[in-house]
Design a protein around this motif. Sequence first.
Motif, short mmCIF file in Angstrom:
data_model
loop_
_atom_site.label_atom_id
_atom_site.label_comp_id
_atom_site.label_asym_id
_atom_site.label_seq_id
_atom_site.Cartn_x
_atom_site.Cartn_y
_atom_site.Cartn_z
N GLY A 2 -15.26 3.40 -8.90
CA GLY A 2 -14.08 3.80 -9.69
C GLY A 2 -13.69 5.35 -9.52
N GLU A 3 -15.01 6.16 -9.22
CA GLU A 3 -14.66 7.54 -9.26
C GLU A 3 -14.50 8.02 -7.86
N VAL A 4 -15.26 7.55 -6.90
CA VAL A 4 -15.11 7.95 -5.52
C VAL A 4 -14.34 7.07 -4.39
N GLY A 5 -14.33 5.79 -4.64
CA GLY A 5 -13.67 4.50 -4.08
C GLY A 5 -14.71 3.80 -3.33
N TYR A 6 -14.61 2.82 -2.70
CA TYR A 6 -15.52 2.02 -1.99
C TYR A 6 -16.14 2.87 -0.85
N PRO A 7 -15.48 3.46 -0.07
CA PRO A 7 -16.14 3.83 1.24
C PRO A 7 -17.16 5.33 1.04
N LYS A 8 -16.80 5.97 0.02
CA LYS A 8 -17.75 6.91 -0.18
C LYS A 8 -18.96 6.48 -1.34
N THR A 9 -18.81 5.48 -1.63
CA THR A 9 -19.96 4.88 -2.78
C THR A 9 -20.96 4.39 -1.68
N VAL B 31 -10.94 0.55 -13.64
CA VAL B 31 -11.20 1.48 -12.75
C VAL B 31 -11.85 0.87 -11.22
N PRO B 32 -12.91 0.34 -11.53
CA PRO B 32 -13.52 -0.01 -10.43
C PRO B 32 -12.89 -1.26 -9.67
N SER B 33 -12.13 -1.99 -10.39
CA SER B 33 -11.50 -3.18 -9.85
C SER B 33 -10.31 -2.71 -8.90
N ARG B 34 -9.53 -1.63 -9.43
CA ARG B 34 -8.56 -0.87 -8.70
C ARG B 34 -9.01 -0.45 -7.33
N ALA B 35 -10.18 0.01 -7.46
CA ALA B 35 -10.72 0.76 -6.27
C ALA B 35 -11.31 -0.40 -5.17
N LEU B 36 -11.63 -1.33 -5.62
CA LEU B 36 -12.17 -2.64 -4.67
C LEU B 36 -10.74 -3.23 -4.40
N GLY C 42 -10.08 -3.58 -0.44
CA GLY C 42 -9.82 -4.99 0.19
C GLY C 42 -8.99 -5.33 0.76
N LEU C 43 -7.57 -4.52 0.64
CA LEU C 43 -6.37 -4.56 1.69
C LEU C 43 -6.54 -3.99 3.25
N VAL C 44 -7.61 -3.04 3.16
CA VAL C 44 -7.70 -2.41 4.59
C VAL C 44 -9.09 -3.20 4.96
N ASP C 45 -9.97 -3.84 4.11
CA ASP C 45 -11.13 -4.24 4.88
C ASP C 45 -11.11 -5.92 4.48
N GLU C 46 -10.77 -6.60 5.28
CA GLU C 46 -10.17 -7.82 4.98
C GLU C 46 -11.57 -8.68 4.86
N LYS C 47 -12.62 -8.67 5.59
CA LYS C 47 -13.85 -9.17 5.31
C LYS C 47 -14.46 -8.83 3.86
N LEU C 48 -14.25 -7.64 3.35
CA LEU C 48 -14.86 -7.31 2.17
C LEU C 48 -13.80 -8.07 0.98
N GLY C 49 -12.33 -7.98 1.41
CA GLY C 49 -11.35 -8.66 0.38
C GLY C 49 -11.47 -10.15 0.35
N ARG C 50 -11.83 -10.71 1.46
CA ARG C 50 -12.01 -12.26 1.26
C ARG C 50 -13.24 -12.70 0.60
N ARG C 51 -14.46 -11.73 0.71
CA ARG C 51 -15.65 -11.95 -0.02
C ARG C 51 -15.51 -11.69 -1.53
N PHE C 52 -14.85 -10.92 -2.08
CA PHE C 52 -14.89 -10.66 -3.46
C PHE C 52 -13.73 -11.63 -4.17
N VAL C 53 -12.69 -12.19 -3.23
CA VAL C 53 -11.83 -12.96 -3.68
C VAL C 53 -12.42 -14.40 -3.82
#
Length: 213
Positions: A35-42, A122-127, A131-142
């Motif tokens: 939520g603080e730094v986004g998924y790529p920087k976590t 906060v974390p939901s919005r970050a993910l 998920g919009l730019v990382d299709e694999k991650l987006g599909r997995r979480f969905v």
Amino acid sequence: MAAQNPAPDKPQPDAARRSLRSRQAIYDAALALVGEVGYPKTTIEGIAARAGVGKQTIYRWWSSKADVLLEAFLDLGERAARAAGAETQAAYAIPDTGDLAADLKAVLRTTVDELRDPAFEVPSRALAAEGLVDEKLGRRFVAQLLEPSLQLYVDRLRAAQDTGQVRPEIDPRIGLELFVSPLAQRWLQHTAPITYEYTDTLVDYALHGLAPR
């Protein structure tokens, strides 16, 4: 020489309890960081430092940060379900009081509360953004987080079909999108506030349509 009494046994640390505390600290750290730094920087290293554990502890339980975050969200959902009176999220079901509109309105009001809770929002919005730019991650979480919740709506609508409250030819998976999707869009895009009145209206529109009655 007098025999010495054996030293009293020292209490052994509760490994299971310590492990549970460590897992919870890791869950909380992962959700906070994304939520603080986004998924790529976590990173695993960042999660470990935030949780106060060694990174090898994390690698012993999970193979990637995506695995950590997925489990952290599942835990968050289970805690929310327990707060709502269910043993686990999987055991939770949309109530069936015989009044479909009232049942849907009640569960959507609970969803509004969750979406407005910073611990979830906060974390939901970050993910969601990632998920919009990382299709694999987006599909997995969905698939692993969103679909089980949507299935609860499918089950409730099918029960309503059995009692004649919903037409038998209706596809429940499409039907639920009439009230779930607009709420998600308004929340994600900040197009307008999400309120109980809004979700109540979504249910009324979905169940009764827009044409004159």
